[in-house]
Write a protein that holds these residues in place. Structure first.
Motif, mmCIF file in Angstrom:
data_model
loop_
_atom_site.group_PDB
_atom_site.id
_atom_site.type_symbol
_atom_site.label_atom_id
_atom_site.label_comp_id
_atom_site.label_asym_id
_atom_site.label_seq_id
_atom_site.Cartn_x
_atom_site.Cartn_y
_atom_site.Cartn_z
ATOM 1 N N TRP A 11 -16.895 51.489 -23.329
ATOM 2 C CA TRP A 11 -15.792 51.502 -24.359
ATOM 3 C C TRP A 11 -14.411 51.132 -23.499
ATOM 4 O O TRP A 11 -13.670 51.390 -23.743
ATOM 5 N N PHE A 12 -14.470 50.274 -22.504
ATOM 6 C CA PHE A 12 -13.694 49.867 -21.613
ATOM 7 C C PHE A 12 -13.078 48.783 -22.366
ATOM 8 O O PHE A 12 -13.570 47.796 -23.132
ATOM 9 N N HIS A 13 -11.765 48.062 -21.735
ATOM 10 C CA HIS A 13 -11.232 46.936 -22.166
ATOM 11 C C HIS A 13 -11.114 45.857 -21.031
ATOM 12 O O HIS A 13 -11.015 46.211 -19.823
ATOM 13 N N VAL A 14 -11.381 44.559 -21.056
ATOM 14 C CA VAL A 14 -11.374 43.650 -20.175
ATOM 15 C C VAL A 14 -10.579 42.361 -20.614
ATOM 16 O O VAL A 14 -10.681 41.946 -21.940
ATOM 17 N N VAL A 15 -9.708 41.822 -19.809
ATOM 18 C CA VAL A 15 -9.128 40.523 -20.265
ATOM 19 C C VAL A 15 -9.323 39.714 -19.303
ATOM 20 O O VAL A 15 -9.724 39.844 -18.052
ATOM 21 N N GLU A 16 -9.038 38.344 -19.268
ATOM 22 C CA GLU A 16 -9.370 37.179 -18.248
ATOM 23 C C GLU A 16 -8.073 36.435 -18.082
ATOM 24 O O GLU A 16 -7.385 36.097 -19.139
ATOM 25 N N ASN A 17 -7.752 36.185 -16.755
ATOM 26 C CA ASN A 17 -6.363 35.424 -16.561
ATOM 27 C C ASN A 17 -6.587 34.868 -15.344
ATOM 28 O O ASN A 17 -6.974 35.417 -14.424
ATOM 29 N N ALA A 18 -6.216 33.593 -15.065
ATOM 30 C CA ALA A 18 -6.109 32.936 -13.801
ATOM 31 C C ALA A 18 -7.319 33.165 -13.064
ATOM 32 O O ALA A 18 -7.413 33.419 -11.786
ATOM 33 N N GLY A 19 -8.622 32.992 -13.592
ATOM 34 C CA GLY A 19 -9.691 33.191 -12.787
ATOM 35 C C GLY A 19 -10.198 34.672 -12.448
ATOM 36 O O GLY A 19 -11.025 34.662 -11.499
ATOM 37 N N VAL A 55 -23.784 38.509 -11.747
ATOM 38 C CA VAL A 55 -24.622 39.017 -12.799
ATOM 39 C C VAL A 55 -24.440 38.464 -14.227
ATOM 40 O O VAL A 55 -25.154 38.566 -15.253
ATOM 41 N N GLY A 56 -23.719 37.471 -14.472
ATOM 42 C CA GLY A 56 -23.328 36.657 -15.631
ATOM 43 C C GLY A 56 -22.347 37.347 -16.438
ATOM 44 O O GLY A 56 -22.286 38.242 -16.575
ATOM 45 N N ARG A 57 -21.820 36.485 -17.179
ATOM 46 C CA ARG A 57 -20.727 36.766 -18.064
ATOM 47 C C ARG A 57 -21.124 37.838 -19.091
ATOM 48 O O ARG A 57 -20.622 38.920 -19.413
ATOM 49 N N ARG A 58 -22.414 37.455 -19.898
ATOM 50 C CA ARG A 58 -22.772 38.147 -21.022
ATOM 51 C C ARG A 58 -23.074 39.951 -20.465
ATOM 52 O O ARG A 58 -22.681 40.682 -20.993
ATOM 53 N N ARG A 59 -23.888 39.713 -19.370
ATOM 54 C CA ARG A 59 -24.388 41.127 -18.824
ATOM 55 C C ARG A 59 -23.162 41.707 -18.508
ATOM 56 O O ARG A 59 -22.904 43.292 -18.932
ATOM 57 N N PHE A 60 -21.858 41.285 -17.894
ATOM 58 C CA PHE A 60 -20.983 41.931 -17.434
ATOM 59 C C PHE A 60 -20.080 42.552 -18.532
ATOM 60 O O PHE A 60 -19.706 43.721 -18.938
ATOM 61 N N PHE A 78 -9.644 47.597 -17.667
ATOM 62 C CA PHE A 78 -8.945 48.668 -18.020
ATOM 63 C C PHE A 78 -10.169 49.696 -18.214
ATOM 64 O O PHE A 78 -10.823 49.819 -19.173
ATOM 65 N N CYS A 79 -10.264 50.664 -17.185
ATOM 66 C CA CYS A 79 -11.048 51.741 -17.083
ATOM 67 C C CYS A 79 -11.118 52.837 -17.865
ATOM 68 O O CYS A 79 -10.884 53.941 -17.361
ATOM 69 N N ASN A 80 -10.626 52.681 -19.301
ATOM 70 C CA ASN A 80 -10.243 53.905 -19.966
ATOM 71 C C ASN A 80 -10.540 53.382 -21.455
ATOM 72 O O ASN A 80 -10.623 52.096 -21.737
ATOM 73 N N GLN A 81 -10.206 54.174 -22.489
ATOM 74 C CA GLN A 81 -10.432 53.947 -23.909
ATOM 75 C C GLN A 81 -8.967 53.821 -24.504
ATOM 76 O O GLN A 81 -9.192 53.567 -25.847
ATOM 77 N N ASP A 82 -7.995 53.926 -23.551
ATOM 78 C CA ASP A 82 -6.627 53.563 -24.269
ATOM 79 C C ASP A 82 -6.312 52.298 -24.957
ATOM 80 O O ASP A 82 -7.078 50.975 -24.380
ATOM 81 N N PRO A 83 -5.854 51.870 -25.888
ATOM 82 C CA PRO A 83 -5.620 50.628 -26.384
ATOM 83 C C PRO A 83 -4.669 49.859 -25.594
ATOM 84 O O PRO A 83 -3.835 50.403 -24.532
#
Length: 76
Positions: free
Chosen positions: A53-61, A40-45, A66-71
């Protein structure tokens, strides 16, 4: 005679990803960065993650979503 698998479209992949049970429960899902970029491509993802309003982190490929809106707090 062998059958050729039908490639998944970016739209279908997004629908399947965000239809997962973990998403509905506000949990966590992860996907390989290389798969996301290929399908899908990074930008679309990132746009789709942000739209929810989810959060995402990148680590080790891996992308960890995080499928919630919590900090999200990185402790160490």
């Amino acid at each position: 005679m062998s059958t050729v698998p039908i490639p998944i479209t970016p739209d279908r992949w997004i629908i399947q990803l965000f239809s997962a049970k973990s998403v509905a429960e506000g949990g966590i899902i992860r996907r390989k960065v290389e798969d996301v970029e290929r399908l899908v491509g990074r930008r679309r993802f990132l746009t789709e993650v942000n739209r929810r309003w989810f959060h995402v982190v990148e680590n080790a490929g891996q992308f960890i979503i995080f499928c919630n809106q919590d900090p999200v707090t990185v402790l160490l």
